[in-house]
Scaffold this motif. Structure first.
Motif, short mmCIF file in Angstrom:
data_model
loop_
_atom_site.label_atom_id
_atom_site.label_comp_id
_atom_site.label_asym_id
_atom_site.label_seq_id
_atom_site.Cartn_x
_atom_site.Cartn_y
_atom_site.Cartn_z
N TYR A 8 1.42 -1.34 0.28
CA TYR A 8 -0.13 0.21 0.08
C TYR A 8 1.27 0.99 0.40
O TYR A 8 1.08 1.03 0.85
N ASP A 9 1.00 2.10 -1.18
CA ASP A 9 1.54 3.44 -0.91
C ASP A 9 0.93 4.41 -2.59
O ASP A 9 0.52 3.99 -3.44
N ALA A 33 -0.44 -3.97 -5.69
CA ALA A 33 0.16 -2.38 -5.04
C ALA A 33 -0.89 -1.66 -5.07
O ALA A 33 -1.75 -1.48 -5.94
N MET A 34 -1.74 -1.47 -4.03
CA MET A 34 -2.63 -0.70 -3.96
C MET A 34 -2.40 1.55 -3.20
O MET A 34 -1.29 1.07 -2.73
N PRO A 35 -3.12 2.30 -3.86
CA PRO A 35 -3.22 3.14 -3.85
C PRO A 35 -2.94 3.55 -2.57
O PRO A 35 -2.89 4.91 -2.06
N VAL A 52 2.74 -7.62 4.58
CA VAL A 52 2.12 -6.19 4.25
C VAL A 52 3.16 -5.39 4.41
O VAL A 52 3.80 -5.19 5.01
N LEU A 53 3.35 -4.68 2.57
CA LEU A 53 4.04 -3.11 3.28
C LEU A 53 3.41 -2.19 3.29
O LEU A 53 2.37 -2.00 2.04
N MET A 54 3.35 -1.11 4.18
CA MET A 54 2.22 -0.21 4.35
C MET A 54 2.40 1.08 4.23
O MET A 54 3.75 1.45 5.09
N ASP A 55 2.37 2.06 3.66
CA ASP A 55 3.11 3.50 3.60
C ASP A 55 2.30 4.24 4.99
O ASP A 55 0.99 3.83 4.67
#
Length: 211
Positions: A8-9, A33-35, A52-55
């Motif tokens: 998410y970024d 890859a979600m905005p 999960v990679l989270m901005d």
């Protein structure tokens, strides 16, 4: 085994860069890859990621709130926060919400692959400057919990390595002991701190100034 990653970024350029980085590693599968994290609960249930990679700074649902949502669904699912700024409040809030690691984006290309693998080994990866900031946020006075924890010198050393993002294998190498011995000591640490995971141990160590 291929590691399934969900990203998410909201920054399109950074998101594209992370997509390329993850997709080029044969050990990873990028699920999406979600905005933004507006659909995070549905995404977790349907896509079943391993990591999960989270901005941290996104519109609609920010990264800290997204971590809380994820924790309510699966509190064992590791979430690594990604951010441009090592802001004290956001770092602390993210860790307390259940984040498993915290990586600055300017170091992401160097650190993210090892951070993903590290978090799945039970580590809590953090960019070095972030780990130092987290420790500096905590008052220096000893707490009652610290006095009661009764950690041995070896256990305190291992807990400090966990706070600094070391995996079990890295801790074993630093202390010149076996991974099984590291696991034995970490089980003792969990028992004494009344926690059940590396993330909880790191969070407690930071909040109660145990290292």
């Amino acid at each position: 085994m291929v590691i399934k990653v969900l990203l998410y970024d909201d920054n399109e350029a950074l998101r594209a860069s992370m997509e390329t980085l993850i997709s080029e590693d044969q050990g990873f599968e990028l699920l999406a890859a979600m905005p933004n994290a507006e659909t995070v609960e549905t995404d977790i249930r349907e896509l079943k990621p391993d990591v999960v990679l989270m901005d941290i700074d996104m519109p609609v649902v920010n990264g800290v709130e997204a971590v809380r949502k994820i924790s309510r669904i699966d509190d064992k699912l590791p979430v690594i926060m990604l951010t441009v700024f090592d802001d004290n409040e956001n770092i602390f809030n993210a860790i307390c919400a259940g984040a498993s690691g915290y990586i600055l984006k300017r170091y992401a290309t160097e650190e993210i692959s090892s951070a993903i693998r590290m978090v799945l080994e039970g580590g809590a990866p953090m960019t070095g400057s972030v780990a130092r900031k987290v420790l500096m946020m905590v008052p220096q006075a000893k707490t009652a919990e610290q006095e009661k924890s009764n950690l041995t010198d070896k256990e305190t050393a291992i807990l400090k390595f966990l706070v600094n993002g070391y995996s079990y294998k890295m801790i074993a190498g630093e202390l010149k002991i076996s991974i099984d011995t590291v696991r034995f000591h970490i089980k003792k640490i969990y028992d004494k701190l009344h926690v059940h995971s590396a993330t909880e141990a790191v969070s407690k160590a930071i909040k109660d100034k145990l290292v």
